[in-house]
Write a protein that holds these residues in place. Sequence first.
Motif, PDB file in Angstrom:
ATOM      1  N   GLY A  33     -19.553  33.494  17.553  1.00 41.94           N
ATOM      2  CA  GLY A  33     -21.102  33.845  17.710  1.00 41.94           C
ATOM      3  C   GLY A  33     -21.922  33.344  16.502  1.00 41.94           C
ATOM      4  N   SER A  34     -21.508  32.519  15.693  1.00 39.74           N
ATOM      5  CA  SER A  34     -22.381  31.847  14.785  1.00 39.74           C
ATOM      6  C   SER A  34     -23.230  30.908  15.403  1.00 39.74           C
ATOM      7  CB  SER A  34     -21.824  31.284  13.459  1.00 39.74           C
ATOM      8  OG  SER A  34     -22.508  30.613  12.789  1.00 39.74           O
ATOM      9  N   TYR A  35     -24.557  30.784  14.820  1.00 44.00           N
ATOM     10  CA  TYR A  35     -25.234  29.773  15.276  1.00 44.00           C
ATOM     11  C   TYR A  35     -25.311  28.430  14.350  1.00 44.00           C
ATOM     12  CZ  TYR A  35     -27.540  32.708  18.816  1.00 44.00           C
ATOM     13  OH  TYR A  35     -27.658  33.661  19.868  1.00 44.00           O
ATOM     14  N   SER A  36     -24.691  28.648  13.067  1.00 47.07           N
ATOM     15  CA  SER A  36     -24.886  27.676  12.239  1.00 47.07           C
ATOM     16  C   SER A  36     -23.513  27.022  11.820  1.00 47.07           C
ATOM     17  CB  SER A  36     -25.384  28.466  10.949  1.00 47.07           C
ATOM     18  OG  SER A  36     -24.458  29.376  10.388  1.00 47.07           O
ATOM     19  N   SER A  37     -22.494  27.324  12.382  1.00 41.44           N
ATOM     20  CA  SER A  37     -21.398  26.405  11.994  1.00 41.44           C
ATOM     21  C   SER A  37     -20.451  26.455  13.525  1.00 41.44           C
ATOM     22  CB  SER A  37     -20.413  27.236  10.801  1.00 41.44           C
ATOM     23  OG  SER A  37     -19.980  28.512  11.226  1.00 41.44           O
ATOM     24  N   TYR A  38     -19.679  25.384  13.497  1.00 45.50           N
ATOM     25  CA  TYR A  38     -18.819  25.073  14.704  1.00 45.50           C
ATOM     26  C   TYR A  38     -17.513  24.895  14.488  1.00 45.50           C
ATOM     27  CZ  TYR A  38     -23.403  25.693  16.687  1.00 45.50           C
ATOM     28  OH  TYR A  38     -24.771  26.139  17.143  1.00 45.50           O
ATOM     29  N   ASP A  39     -16.501  25.387  15.232  1.00 42.78           N
ATOM     30  CA  ASP A  39     -15.221  25.251  15.128  1.00 42.78           C
ATOM     31  C   ASP A  39     -14.573  24.179  15.846  1.00 42.78           C
ATOM     32  OD1 ASP A  39     -15.753  28.767  15.982  1.00 42.78           O
ATOM     33  OD2 ASP A  39     -15.294  27.984  13.699  1.00 42.78           O
ATOM     34  N   TYR A  40     -15.236  23.880  17.104  1.00 43.59           N
ATOM     35  CA  TYR A  40     -14.461  22.812  17.905  1.00 43.59           C
ATOM     36  C   TYR A  40     -15.559  21.571  18.280  1.00 43.59           C
ATOM     37  CZ  TYR A  40     -11.215  26.796  18.355  1.00 43.59           C
ATOM     38  OH  TYR A  40     -10.322  27.737  18.009  1.00 43.59           O
ATOM     39  N   TRP A  41     -15.029  20.763  18.417  1.00 48.92           N
ATOM     40  CA  TRP A  41     -15.942  19.589  18.634  1.00 48.92           C
ATOM     41  C   TRP A  41     -15.150  18.489  19.912  1.00 48.92           C
ATOM     42  CZ3 TRP A  41     -20.551  18.777  16.213  1.00 48.92           C
ATOM     43  CH2 TRP A  41     -20.898  19.461  14.978  1.00 48.92           C
ATOM     44  N   GLY A  42     -16.100  17.774  20.449  1.00 45.54           N
ATOM     45  CA  GLY A  42     -15.700  17.069  21.503  1.00 45.54           C
ATOM     46  C   GLY A  42     -15.447  15.461  20.777  1.00 45.54           C
ATOM     47  N   GLN A  43     -15.236  14.702  21.544  1.00 48.49           N
ATOM     48  CA  GLN A  43     -14.981  13.143  21.345  1.00 48.49           C
ATOM     49  C   GLN A  43     -16.127  12.490  21.147  1.00 48.49           C
ATOM     50  OE1 GLN A  43     -14.683  14.011  24.166  1.00 48.49           O
ATOM     51  NE2 GLN A  43     -15.264  12.399  25.280  1.00 48.49           N
ATOM     52  N   GLY A  44     -17.236  12.710  21.735  1.00 46.85           N
ATOM     53  CA  GLY A  44     -18.319  12.378  21.675  1.00 46.85           C
ATOM     54  C   GLY A  44     -18.907  11.343  23.042  1.00 46.85           C
ATOM     55  N   THR A  45     -19.815  11.325  23.410  1.00 48.85           N
ATOM     56  CA  THR A  45     -20.375  10.255  24.653  1.00 48.85           C
ATOM     57  C   THR A  45     -21.470   9.465  24.108  1.00 48.85           C
ATOM     58  OG1 THR A  45     -20.601  10.006  26.751  1.00 48.85           O
ATOM     59  CG2 THR A  45     -21.740  11.970  25.738  1.00 48.85           C
ATOM     60  N   GLN A  46     -21.516   8.334  24.292  1.00 50.44           N
ATOM     61  CA  GLN A  46     -22.542   7.211  23.662  1.00 50.44           C
ATOM     62  C   GLN A  46     -23.653   7.202  24.581  1.00 50.44           C
ATOM     63  OE1 GLN A  46     -22.737   5.626  20.672  1.00 50.44           O
ATOM     64  NE2 GLN A  46     -24.947   4.980  21.589  1.00 50.44           N
ATOM     65  N   VAL A  47     -24.823   7.445  24.025  1.00 53.76           N
ATOM     66  CA  VAL A  47     -25.967   7.127  24.792  1.00 53.76           C
ATOM     67  C   VAL A  47     -26.969   6.240  24.545  1.00 53.76           C
ATOM     68  CG1 VAL A  47     -28.441   8.532  25.262  1.00 53.76           C
ATOM     69  CG2 VAL A  47     -26.414   9.674  25.395  1.00 53.76           C
ATOM     70  N   THR A  48     -27.449   5.093  24.984  1.00 57.39           N
ATOM     71  CA  THR A  48     -28.056   3.916  24.150  1.00 57.39           C
ATOM     72  C   THR A  48     -29.211   4.024  25.367  1.00 57.39           C
ATOM     73  OG1 THR A  48     -25.947   2.901  23.837  1.00 57.39           O
ATOM     74  CG2 THR A  48     -28.111   1.572  24.097  1.00 57.39           C
ATOM     75  N   VAL A  49     -30.624   3.854  24.531  1.00 62.22           N
ATOM     76  CA  VAL A  49     -31.867   3.945  25.270  1.00 62.22           C
ATOM     77  C   VAL A  49     -32.471   2.429  24.793  1.00 62.22           C
ATOM     78  CG1 VAL A  49     -34.155   4.934  25.627  1.00 62.22           C
ATOM     79  CG2 VAL A  49     -31.949   6.339  25.117  1.00 62.22           C
ATOM     80  N   SER A  50     -32.813   1.628  25.741  1.00 61.31           N
ATOM     81  CA  SER A  50     -33.265   0.253  25.513  1.00 61.31           C
ATOM     82  C   SER A  50     -34.944   0.410  25.788  1.00 61.31           C
ATOM     83  CB  SER A  50     -32.761  -0.847  26.374  1.00 61.31           C
ATOM     84  OG  SER A  50     -33.103  -0.509  27.815  1.00 61.31           O
ATOM     85  N   SER A  51     -35.454  -0.392  24.729  1.00 64.88           N
ATOM     86  CA  SER A  51     -36.826  -0.354  24.935  1.00 64.88           C
ATOM     87  C   SER A  51     -37.523  -1.279  25.883  1.00 64.88           C
ATOM     88  CB  SER A  51     -37.392  -0.792  23.565  1.00 64.88           C
ATOM     89  OG  SER A  51     -36.885  -1.802  23.157  1.00 64.88           O
TER      90      SER A  51
END
Length: 120
Positions: free
Chosen positions: A102-120
Amino acid sequence: QVQLVESGGGLVQAGGSLRLSCAASGGTFSNYVMAWFRQAPGKEREFVTLISRSGAYTTYHNSVKGRFTISRDNTKNTVYLQMNSLKPEDTAAYYCAANAKGSYSSYDYWGQGTQVTVSS
């Protein structure tokens, strides 16, 4: 043990939109505070947004307020990040995270990530 799997990243032009998803398994999803973080190359990981267990409370980093929206579907064990009006500075690996206490400041579990690339 909770597993988190992100999806939905990709390459988009500035001003475009993407919707990220994070599917959770291995626990009781509705018990978790969920959050999104991001990390750009050469920079530290930074908080983007979080959502409470019920979805009633959300908060955002100032840089994404008004452009990003976090939501969750507890029936589908999934949290979403709708990203609109994307900017090149939003380019990063995006990670979802879960806190089972229930904490908003620490996290126990994480995903592997997904890349977001924004071109100009």
